[in-house]
Scaffold this active site. Sequence first.
Site, short mmCIF file in Angstrom:
data_model
loop_
_atom_site.label_atom_id
_atom_site.label_comp_id
_atom_site.label_asym_id
_atom_site.label_seq_id
_atom_site.Cartn_x
_atom_site.Cartn_y
_atom_site.Cartn_z
N GLY A 1 -0.50 8.72 -0.42
CA GLY A 1 -0.68 8.96 1.01
C GLY A 1 0.53 8.56 1.84
N ILE A 2 0.25 8.00 3.01
CA ILE A 2 1.31 7.67 3.97
C ILE A 2 2.30 6.66 3.37
CG2 ILE A 2 1.74 6.51 6.18
CD1 ILE A 2 -1.08 7.64 7.07
N GLY A 3 1.78 5.66 2.65
CA GLY A 3 2.65 4.62 2.08
C GLY A 3 3.64 5.19 1.08
N GLY B 1 0.85 -1.20 0.00
CA GLY B 1 0.00 0.00 0.00
C GLY B 1 0.87 1.23 0.00
N GLY B 2 1.69 1.34 -1.06
CA GLY B 2 2.68 2.43 -1.10
C GLY B 2 2.51 3.38 -2.27
N THR B 3 1.30 3.41 -2.85
CA THR B 3 1.14 4.19 -4.08
C THR B 3 0.70 5.63 -3.85
OG1 THR B 3 -1.08 3.30 -4.30
CG2 THR B 3 0.67 2.21 -5.56
N SER C 1 -4.09 2.43 13.58
CA SER C 1 -4.88 3.68 13.58
C SER C 1 -5.20 4.04 15.02
CB SER C 1 -6.19 3.48 12.83
OG SER C 1 -7.08 4.55 13.09
N TYR D 1 -13.83 -0.88 11.07
CA TYR D 1 -12.44 -0.45 10.83
C TYR D 1 -11.62 -0.58 12.12
CZ TYR D 1 -8.62 2.85 9.87
OH TYR D 1 -7.39 3.45 9.72
N1 LIG Z 1 -5.35 9.11 6.65
C1 LIG Z 1 -5.68 8.95 7.92
O1 LIG Z 1 -6.22 9.88 8.55
C2 LIG Z 1 -5.38 7.65 8.65
C3 LIG Z 1 -5.60 7.61 10.03
C4 LIG Z 1 -5.31 6.46 10.72
C5 LIG Z 1 -4.83 5.35 10.05
N2 LIG Z 1 -4.65 5.40 8.71
C6 LIG Z 1 -4.14 4.20 8.06
O2 LIG Z 1 -2.93 4.52 7.41
C7 LIG Z 1 -2.80 3.73 6.23
C8 LIG Z 1 -2.61 4.63 5.03
O3 LIG Z 1 -3.68 5.56 4.98
P1 LIG Z 1 -3.78 6.67 3.85
O4 LIG Z 1 -4.73 7.69 4.34
O5 LIG Z 1 -2.42 7.04 3.41
O6 LIG Z 1 -4.55 5.81 2.76
P2 LIG Z 1 -4.58 5.95 1.18
O7 LIG Z 1 -4.06 7.29 0.77
O8 LIG Z 1 -5.96 5.55 0.80
O9 LIG Z 1 -3.52 4.84 0.74
C9 LIG Z 1 -3.74 3.51 1.02
C10 LIG Z 1 -2.76 2.65 0.27
O10 LIG Z 1 -3.20 1.30 0.39
C11 LIG Z 1 -3.46 0.79 -0.90
N3 LIG Z 1 -4.58 -0.12 -0.91
C12 LIG Z 1 -5.85 0.10 -0.57
N4 LIG Z 1 -6.59 -0.99 -0.79
C13 LIG Z 1 -5.75 -1.93 -1.29
C14 LIG Z 1 -5.90 -3.25 -1.73
N5 LIG Z 1 -7.09 -3.88 -1.73
N6 LIG Z 1 -4.81 -3.91 -2.19
C15 LIG Z 1 -3.61 -3.31 -2.23
N7 LIG Z 1 -3.39 -2.05 -1.83
C16 LIG Z 1 -4.47 -1.37 -1.37
C17 LIG Z 1 -3.74 2.00 -1.76
O11 LIG Z 1 -3.49 1.69 -3.12
P3 LIG Z 1 -4.60 1.83 -4.27
O12 LIG Z 1 -5.51 2.95 -3.91
O13 LIG Z 1 -3.81 2.07 -5.47
O14 LIG Z 1 -5.30 0.54 -4.30
C18 LIG Z 1 -2.73 2.99 -1.21
O15 LIG Z 1 -1.45 2.74 -1.73
C19 LIG Z 1 -4.05 2.87 6.14
O16 LIG Z 1 -3.81 1.62 6.74
C20 LIG Z 1 -5.06 3.65 6.98
O17 LIG Z 1 -6.05 2.82 7.53
C21 LIG Z 1 -4.91 6.53 7.98
#
Ligand SMILES: NC(=O)c1ccc[n+]([C@@H]2O[C@H](COP(=O)([O-])OP(=O)(O)OC[C@H]3O[C@@H](n4cnc5c(N)ncnc54)[C@H](OP(=O)(O)O)[C@@H]3O)[C@@H](O)[C@H]2O)c1
Length: 250
Positions: free
Chosen positions: A14-16, A10-12, A131, A144
Site C-alpha cells: 500500500g501507501i508505505g 508499515g512499509g510492506t 487520515s 479509528y
Molecule cells: N487506504 C486508505 O484509504 C487510507 C485512508 C486514510 C488513511 N490511511 C492510512 O494510511 C496508512 C496506510 O494505509 P494502507 O491502506 O496503505 O494500509 P495497508 O495497505 O494495510 O498497509 C499498512 C501497513 O502497515 C503495516 N502494519 C499493519 N499493522 C501492523 C502492525 N501491527 N505492526 C507493524 N506493521 C503493521 C502493514 O504491514 P503488514 O500487513 O505486513 O503487517 C502494512 O505495511 C495507514 O495508517 C492507514 O490508516 C489509509
Amino acid sequence: MTKMKAVVIGGTHGIGLAIAESMTKRGAEVLVTGRNERNLESAAPLVAHALRSDLADMADVRALGPAVKESLGEVDHVFVNAGIAEGGPFESVTEESYDRQFAVNTKGVLFSTQQLIPLIRRGGSIVFTTSVADSGGTAGMSVYAASKAAVWSLAQVLAAELLPRGIRVNAVQPGFIDTPTAGVVGFTPEERAAFKEAGDLATPMRRHGTSEEVAEAAVFLALEATYTTGVKLPVDGGIGQGLTVLTDGS
Ligand SMILES: NC(=O)c1ccc[n+]([C@@H]2O[C@H](COP(=O)([O-])OP(=O)(O)OC[C@H]3O[C@@H](n4cnc5c(N)ncnc54)[C@H](OP(=O)(O)O)[C@@H]3O)[C@@H](O)[C@H]2O)c1
C-alpha cells in the site's frame, strides 16, 4: 557524501511500500517494517532492508531502535505510516476492537517513533500518515478516527519539540486510497467493493487516490518542504475541503 537513509514503519504494501519505492528511486537506503511475514517477503526485493516489527508488541517496539541502528546507523527520514481501521456504528464498538486499533495506530506509533528519534540526523524529518477521518466526523469510524486524531496531535507536539534539533515533523492526510486493504481490516470482497463505490461518490474528484499519489506528497514533505514543519497535507481528492461540486468531477 553520506547516503540518504530512510525508515518506513508499515512499509510492506500500500501507501508505505509506495513511499519506500519512491525514496529508493531517489537514492535512499530504505528499511521497511511490517508484521506479516509474507508481506515482508514480497517487499524485501524492492528495498534495502525488511524488518519484522509488530507495532502491537512492545517487545518488538523496544527492539526497533537497536535493530534500525544496526542496519542503517543514523537515519534522515522516518515515515510513520502503519495503521489499521475497523469500521462499524458506535454502538457496536467493542473493547477488543478499541484495544487493537489504539495498540497499533497510537501506542505502537508513539513508542516506535520514540525509538527512532535518537537516530535521526539534523536536517532530517518525520512524516506521519493520519487520515481524513482524524477530524470532521466520519460516520462508522469512531475508534479509528480518535486514534488518528491522536497521531496528528502527537505530530504537532513533536514538530515543536524537535525544532531545536533541526528535525521537521509533518503529516499526510489521505482520503479514500486504493490499497490492498483500503486501510480497513477484514473486508469481504463485496464490502470492499461497496466501500470503494461509496468513497468514489463522496469524493469531489469522484475517484480513489493511488498509493503513489500519497507517497509523493509524503516524500515532498520529507525532502522538498525544507521550510515546513507542523503541517498536515491532505491528499484526499478534495473530500476534506468542504468543496461544493456541481459537476461529476471528471
Ligand atoms: N487506504 C486508505 O484509504 C487510507 C485512508 C486514510 C488513511 N490511511 C492510512 O494510511 C496508512 C496506510 O494505509 P494502507 O491502506 O496503505 O494500509 P495497508 O495497505 O494495510 O498497509 C499498512 C501497513 O502497515 C503495516 N502494519 C499493519 N499493522 C501492523 C502492525 N501491527 N505492526 C507493524 N506493521 C503493521 C502493514 O504491514 P503488514 O500487513 O505486513 O503487517 C502494512 O505495511 C495507514 O495508517 C492507514 O490508516 C489509509
